[in-house]
Design an enzyme around this catalytic site. Structure first.
Site, short mmCIF file in Angstrom:
data_model
loop_
_atom_site.label_atom_id
_atom_site.label_comp_id
_atom_site.label_asym_id
_atom_site.label_seq_id
_atom_site.Cartn_x
_atom_site.Cartn_y
_atom_site.Cartn_z
N TYR A 64 45.46 36.63 27.82
CA TYR A 64 44.48 35.43 28.60
C TYR A 64 44.05 35.83 27.33
O TYR A 64 43.27 36.64 26.70
CB TYR A 64 43.59 36.75 29.56
CG TYR A 64 44.70 36.89 30.39
CD1 TYR A 64 44.07 36.01 31.98
CD2 TYR A 64 45.79 37.72 30.88
CE1 TYR A 64 45.00 36.11 32.43
CE2 TYR A 64 46.33 37.55 32.17
CZ TYR A 64 45.91 36.76 33.00
OH TYR A 64 46.86 36.54 34.40
N ARG A 108 54.14 41.54 35.14
CA ARG A 108 53.35 41.05 36.30
C ARG A 108 54.39 39.41 36.02
O ARG A 108 54.62 38.98 34.84
CB ARG A 108 52.74 40.22 35.69
CG ARG A 108 51.25 41.55 35.53
CD ARG A 108 50.70 42.14 37.18
NE ARG A 108 51.24 40.92 38.59
CZ ARG A 108 50.36 39.71 38.96
NH1 ARG A 108 49.09 40.02 38.61
NH2 ARG A 108 50.73 39.41 40.17
N TYR A 148 53.52 39.58 31.57
CA TYR A 148 53.10 40.35 30.46
C TYR A 148 52.99 41.42 31.22
O TYR A 148 52.90 42.13 32.16
CB TYR A 148 51.50 40.02 30.16
CG TYR A 148 50.57 39.52 31.21
CD1 TYR A 148 49.86 40.53 31.98
CD2 TYR A 148 50.86 38.38 31.83
CE1 TYR A 148 48.87 40.71 32.99
CE2 TYR A 148 49.57 37.83 32.95
CZ TYR A 148 48.87 39.45 33.53
OH TYR A 148 47.97 39.10 34.62
#
Lengths: 205, 242
Positions: free
Chosen positions: B108, B157, B147
């Site tokens: 992210y 996830r 990740y």
């Protein structure tokens, strides 16, 4: 038998720790949009008393939740929401909605707005001035709804249909923001306790 | 004309409960008292209204909205599209849909993400759009990577895109996550499994949509989002009190 062919609401999932990327990218650390939404709740033309509301969101272990994001939804000083069913017209630039993020180091949050006016009750009477809040964060599976009321509105609060719905009178105090003056500015303190002693009242709306 | 009444009760047995110990973070972030049930007032049936001054046309194109001129992010090019409906099956037009996601490597663009996969210089990872008059929305992006995260020692996830949707009233406000058909990590994910009902989970899994796939260009996934429906008031009642 016929089927009732209603659809089912899409189930909620946590906003996660990186909610800022989507809803407040500047806070995540980058600029991408011409304008981010929700940083000016009342706008420059709003009538009424200018206030700041600030606080912490605290977890069940007593620690501030530093990655929380709040959304506020409120009427203007005349008790009108900026919506087709909101009860009338509002000042140009008044949206009554905003996003609130924390200082990532401390968890403290604050927002500036105008104090809302009383709004109509469901059937009769009035609701005391309040700001509706929606709280999302990592670890919160469905966004939590609560309301900020103002401690200096004691008479209106005593007649408020929602506060009066809370069977445990002692718990009503968890929804009262405390009024202070700081350098000539009106500042309300509203700490939210997600769990444990003096847990804030949350609503299923 | 029928008067619009309250939103249908949110089905709390369909949504995840607050306390889901296998998703460890929920343990200290879940209220212990019951929620106080509130019938809708003007405060809940109203909500913010957005317009085309709020959103730019390219805000829904994550392949270009953060890329350097002439460049594009690494990853599998996808379209994510569908409709926003209410529980009555009616379109929800002009409503704000915002998404955010990791890049193709599972990283992210957030100052708090320290995963060792690299930041993609051409990928911001967020987009937003208003649904059209039929409730339709679409985004172009790259498929996010899986990740690892600190839940159990070895938790990953599934690939997912976070979605935030408004509707017309504050009571409809919803944040959820969109997964992708066929991902073996879905069934292992403690966050997915906060939702107790397998049928409910299936509503979050986007389907491969070959009809909307652009040949030799971009593969499509479709996910419809359903917000709470609203009751029409057939008869005015005259309740005493509030």
């Amino acid at each position: 038998m016929q089927q009732l062919n209603y659809l089912k609401e899409t189930p909620s999932q946590t906003a996660g720790p990186y909610v800022h990327i989507g809803l407040a990218p500047g806070a995540a650390g980058f600029e991408i949009y011409r304008q981010e939404l929700g940083w000016d709740i009342a706008g420059p033309n709003a009538e009424g008393e200018r206030i700041r509301v600030e606080g912490l969101v605290v977890d069940g272990a007593g620690s501030p939740i530093k990655d929380v994001l709040l959304e506020a939804w409120q009427a203007n000083a005349r008790g009108v929401y900026a919506h087709p069913e909101g009860g009338g017209d509002v000042e140009d630039g008044f949206r009554g909605w905003g996003r609130v993020i924390t200082n990532f180091e401390t968890g403290e949050w604050a927002f500036d707005t105008v104090k809302p006016g009383p709004t109509p009750g469901r059937n009769v009477g009035q609701q005391a001035p309040h700001i509706n809040l929606w709280v999302v964060a990592r670890g919160i599976n469905v966004g939590l709804n609560t309301r900020i009321y103002f401690e200096d509105e004691a008479e209106a609060n005593s007649k408020d249909p929602v506060l009066n719905l809370i069977e445990w009178e002692r718990r009503r105090a968890t929804l009262l923001a405390k009024r202070n003056n700081r350098d000539g500015q009106v500042v309300y303190r509203f700490d939210i306790k997600i769990q444990g002693e003096d847990e804030t009242v949350f609503f299923d709306i | 004309m029928l008067k619009q009444g309250e939103f249908y009760q949110r089905d709390r047995e369909w949504h995840p409960p607050a306390l889901t110990p296998d998703y460890k973070t929920s343990v200290t972030r879940s209220p212990q008292y019951s929620l106080i049930s509130l019938q809708n007032s003007i405060s809940e049936v109203t909500g913010p209204v957005f317009g085309h001054n709020d959103v730019d046309p390219l805000d829904n194109d994550l392949i270009s909205n953060y890329a350097q001129p002439g460049e594009s992010p690494i990853g599998e090019r996808i379209i994510l599209h569908g409709r926003v409906l209410d529980e009555n099956g009616r379109a929800v037009p002009n409503t704000l849909v915002e998404i955010w996601q990791a890049n193709a490597g599972g990283r992210y663009r957030h100052k708090k993400d320290t995963y060792l996969a690299p930041i993609d210089p051409n990928f911001g990872g967020c987009g937003r759009t208003l649904t059209d008059e039929n409730g339709y929305y679409f985004f172009r992006t790259v498929k996010p990577g899986a990740y690892p995260w600190r839940n159990w020692v070895n938790s990953w996830r599934p690939a997912h895109i976070h979605m935030s949707i408004f509707g017309t009233g504050f009571a409809q406000r919803l944040i959820t996550q969109c997964y992708f058909e066929g991902d073996p990590l879905i069934d292992r994910c403690p966050i997915v499994k906060t939702i107790p009902d397998a049928d409910a989970i299936s509503r979050l899994i986007s389907r491969l949509d070959m009809n909307s796939t652009i040949p030799l260009d971009t593969i499509a996934y479709k996910l419809d989002v359903v917000l709470r429906g609203r009751r029409s008031t057939l008869f005015e009642n005259r309740l005493e009190g509030n």
